[in-house]
Scaffold this motif. Structure first.
Motif, PDB file in Angstrom:
ATOM      1  N   THR A  67      -7.297 -11.692  -7.923  1.00 39.63           N
ATOM      2  CA  THR A  67      -7.129 -10.556  -8.822  1.00 39.63           C
ATOM      3  C   THR A  67      -5.788 -10.635  -9.533  1.00 39.63           C
ATOM      4  OG1 THR A  67      -6.275  -9.241  -6.975  1.00 39.63           O
ATOM      5  CG2 THR A  67      -8.625  -9.063  -7.466  1.00 39.63           C
ATOM      6  N   SER A  68      -4.812 -11.300  -8.914  1.00 44.02           N
ATOM      7  CA  SER A  68      -3.519 -11.615  -9.512  1.00 44.02           C
ATOM      8  C   SER A  68      -2.784 -12.509  -8.532  1.00 44.02           C
ATOM      9  CB  SER A  68      -2.698 -10.348  -9.789  1.00 44.02           C
ATOM     10  OG  SER A  68      -2.397  -9.693  -8.581  1.00 44.02           O
ATOM     11  N   ALA A  69      -1.668 -13.088  -8.968  1.00 44.78           N
ATOM     12  CA  ALA A  69      -0.893 -13.948  -8.081  1.00 44.78           C
ATOM     13  C   ALA A  69      -0.446 -13.170  -6.850  1.00 44.78           C
ATOM     14  CB  ALA A  69       0.315 -14.507  -8.826  1.00 44.78           C
ATOM     15  N   LEU A 177       8.137  -1.859  -5.342  1.00 34.57           N
ATOM     16  CA  LEU A 177       8.767  -1.647  -4.046  1.00 34.57           C
ATOM     17  C   LEU A 177       7.651  -1.737  -3.016  1.00 34.57           C
ATOM     18  CD1 LEU A 177      11.275  -0.865  -2.361  1.00 34.57           C
ATOM     19  CD2 LEU A 177      10.634   1.523  -2.707  1.00 34.57           C
ATOM     20  N   SER A 178       7.673  -2.770  -2.161  1.00 36.45           N
ATOM     21  CA  SER A 178       6.546  -2.964  -1.253  1.00 36.45           C
ATOM     22  C   SER A 178       6.986  -3.588   0.060  1.00 36.45           C
ATOM     23  CB  SER A 178       5.476  -3.850  -1.903  1.00 36.45           C
ATOM     24  OG  SER A 178       5.949  -5.176  -2.062  1.00 36.45           O
ATOM     25  N   MET A 179       6.129  -3.397   1.060  1.00 40.95           N
ATOM     26  CA  MET A 179       6.319  -4.002   2.371  1.00 40.95           C
ATOM     27  C   MET A 179       4.978  -4.552   2.832  1.00 40.95           C
ATOM     28  SD  MET A 179       7.336  -2.252   6.019  1.00 40.95           S
ATOM     29  CE  MET A 179       5.807  -1.316   6.002  1.00 40.95           C
ATOM     30  N   LEU A 180       4.930  -5.850   3.119  1.00 40.15           N
ATOM     31  CA  LEU A 180       3.732  -6.506   3.634  1.00 40.15           C
ATOM     32  C   LEU A 180       4.035  -7.021   5.036  1.00 40.15           C
ATOM     33  CD1 LEU A 180       0.893  -7.830   3.361  1.00 40.15           C
ATOM     34  CD2 LEU A 180       2.052  -9.798   2.322  1.00 40.15           C
ATOM     35  N   GLN A 181       3.223  -6.611   6.006  1.00 36.59           N
ATOM     36  CA  GLN A 181       3.380  -7.088   7.377  1.00 36.59           C
ATOM     37  C   GLN A 181       2.060  -7.687   7.842  1.00 36.59           C
ATOM     38  OE1 GLN A 181       5.367  -4.841  10.350  1.00 36.59           O
ATOM     39  NE2 GLN A 181       6.776  -3.842   8.968  1.00 36.59           N
ATOM     40  N   ALA A 195      11.463  -5.692  -3.847  1.00 33.58           N
ATOM     41  CA  ALA A 195      12.113  -4.515  -4.420  1.00 33.58           C
ATOM     42  C   ALA A 195      12.800  -4.909  -5.715  1.00 33.58           C
ATOM     43  CB  ALA A 195      13.131  -3.918  -3.449  1.00 33.58           C
ATOM     44  N   GLY A 196      12.551  -4.132  -6.769  1.00 35.51           N
ATOM     45  CA  GLY A 196      13.257  -4.357  -8.016  1.00 35.51           C
ATOM     46  C   GLY A 196      12.363  -4.835  -9.138  1.00 35.51           C
ATOM     47  N   ILE A 197      13.018  -5.342 -10.181  1.00 39.34           N
ATOM     48  CA  ILE A 197      12.346  -5.851 -11.378  1.00 39.34           C
ATOM     49  C   ILE A 197      12.532  -7.360 -11.412  1.00 39.34           C
ATOM     50  CG2 ILE A 197      12.249  -5.766 -13.896  1.00 39.34           C
ATOM     51  CD1 ILE A 197      13.472  -2.980 -13.754  1.00 39.34           C
ATOM     52  N   SER A 198      11.433  -8.101 -11.339  1.00 37.08           N
ATOM     53  CA  SER A 198      11.509  -9.559 -11.347  1.00 37.08           C
ATOM     54  C   SER A 198      10.162 -10.118 -11.761  1.00 37.08           C
ATOM     55  CB  SER A 198      11.890 -10.089  -9.957  1.00 37.08           C
ATOM     56  OG  SER A 198      10.872  -9.792  -9.017  1.00 37.08           O
ATOM     57  N   GLY A 199      10.095 -11.437 -11.902  1.00 36.98           N
ATOM     58  CA  GLY A 199       8.847 -12.068 -12.289  1.00 36.98           C
ATOM     59  C   GLY A 199       7.744 -11.836 -11.277  1.00 36.98           C
ATOM     60  N   SER A 200       8.101 -11.801  -9.981  1.00 33.86           N
ATOM     61  CA  SER A 200       7.093 -11.601  -8.944  1.00 33.86           C
ATOM     62  C   SER A 200       6.521 -10.190  -8.958  1.00 33.86           C
ATOM     63  CB  SER A 200       7.702 -11.889  -7.563  1.00 33.86           C
ATOM     64  OG  SER A 200       8.757 -10.982  -7.285  1.00 33.86           O
ATOM     65  N   ALA A 201       7.255  -9.243  -9.567  1.00 34.43           N
ATOM     66  CA  ALA A 201       6.792  -7.856  -9.617  1.00 34.43           C
ATOM     67  C   ALA A 201       6.014  -7.548 -10.891  1.00 34.43           C
ATOM     68  CB  ALA A 201       7.982  -6.897  -9.503  1.00 34.43           C
ATOM     69  N   PHE A 202       6.017  -8.462 -11.861  1.00 36.90           N
ATOM     70  CA  PHE A 202       5.376  -8.194 -13.147  1.00 36.90           C
ATOM     71  C   PHE A 202       3.878  -8.481 -13.074  1.00 36.90           C
ATOM     72  CE2 PHE A 202       3.963  -9.474 -17.398  1.00 36.90           C
ATOM     73  CZ  PHE A 202       4.346  -8.361 -18.124  1.00 36.90           C
TER      74      PHE A 202
END
Length: 218
Positions: A67-69, A177-181, A195-202
């Motif tokens: 569905t996305s990266a 802003l996320s947490m994966l366990q 957390a924040g603004i970055s390529g991985s969050a886009f």
């Protein structure tokens, strides 16, 4: 208690992000529509995205699909409880393949809530919170076999929406802003934080509203 405190902190951080999106929406001149205004109250919405990439070299090949990266943007269905807020269920999927062999696949399913601020006729600032159960398989670090894992993800993020008419909208996710366990049987928890603004969050997705009530009244 340790995991409880981490979960409480994550929910508090998500609430803070949603509050920040709300304040930014007001700062940009956004407004919450009234129930008496002409809006999407009572409509259904579907949304999502799809991502595929492949790399070939002289000695190897790799690809990812989902569905996305990294399952960062799910697909979902929701219901407008008023002209501003949507609740629903969603699902995300990601799979990585190296040399024609699957080395990682992940599924997520859960619930979501999304408030919005209108920025005029064609734009809106949206917040979204996801709470997901996660399961999948990954290639073992010590053997050639696949290992089952499961866990959960808590995530909050803002989106900028462009309304294109006919119930269609483009939505741009620009922070997270996320947490994966996740946990493999017999091993400890693997924790991933964003957390924040970055390529991985886009991320970019598309949505469509459906007014079934209007159709049934005709």
């Amino acid at each position: 208690m340790k995991y409880f405190n981490t979960t409480v902190f994550s929910f508090a951080a998500a609430a803070l992000l949603m509050f920040s999106a709300s304040m930014n929406g007001q700062f940009l001149g956004g407004m919450r529509l009234k129930d008496t205004d002409d809006g999407p109250k009572g409509q259904w919405m579907i949304y999502g995205s799809f991502d595929y990439s492949k790399t070939n070299t002289p000695s190897s090949s790799s690809s990812s699909v989902g569905t996305s990266a990294n399952a960062g943007v799910p697909v979902g269905v929701g219901y407008f409880i008023n002209n501003n807020d949507v609740v629903g269920v969603n699902y995300a999927y990601a799979r990585d393949v190296v040399n024609d062999r699957t080395v990682y696949k992940q599924n997520e399913a859960g619930i979501w809530y999304s408030p919005s601020f209108s920025l005029g006729k064609y734009f809106a600032l949206i917040g979204q919170v996801d709470a997901h159960y996660v399961w999948g398989q990954k290639l073992s670090d010590v053997s050639a076999s696949m290992q089952d894992f499961n866990g959960y993800r808590l995530r909050a993020y803002p989106l900028f929406a462009i309304f294109m008419g006919g119930g269609w909208a483009l939505k741009f996710k620009f922070a997270e802003l996320s947490m994966l366990q996740t946990k493999v049987k017999g091993e400890g928890w693997t924790k991933t934080y964003v957390a924040g603004i970055s390529g991985s969050a886009f991320g970019v997705g598309i949505s469509k509203n459906f007014n079934f009530k209007k159709k049934s009244d005709q």
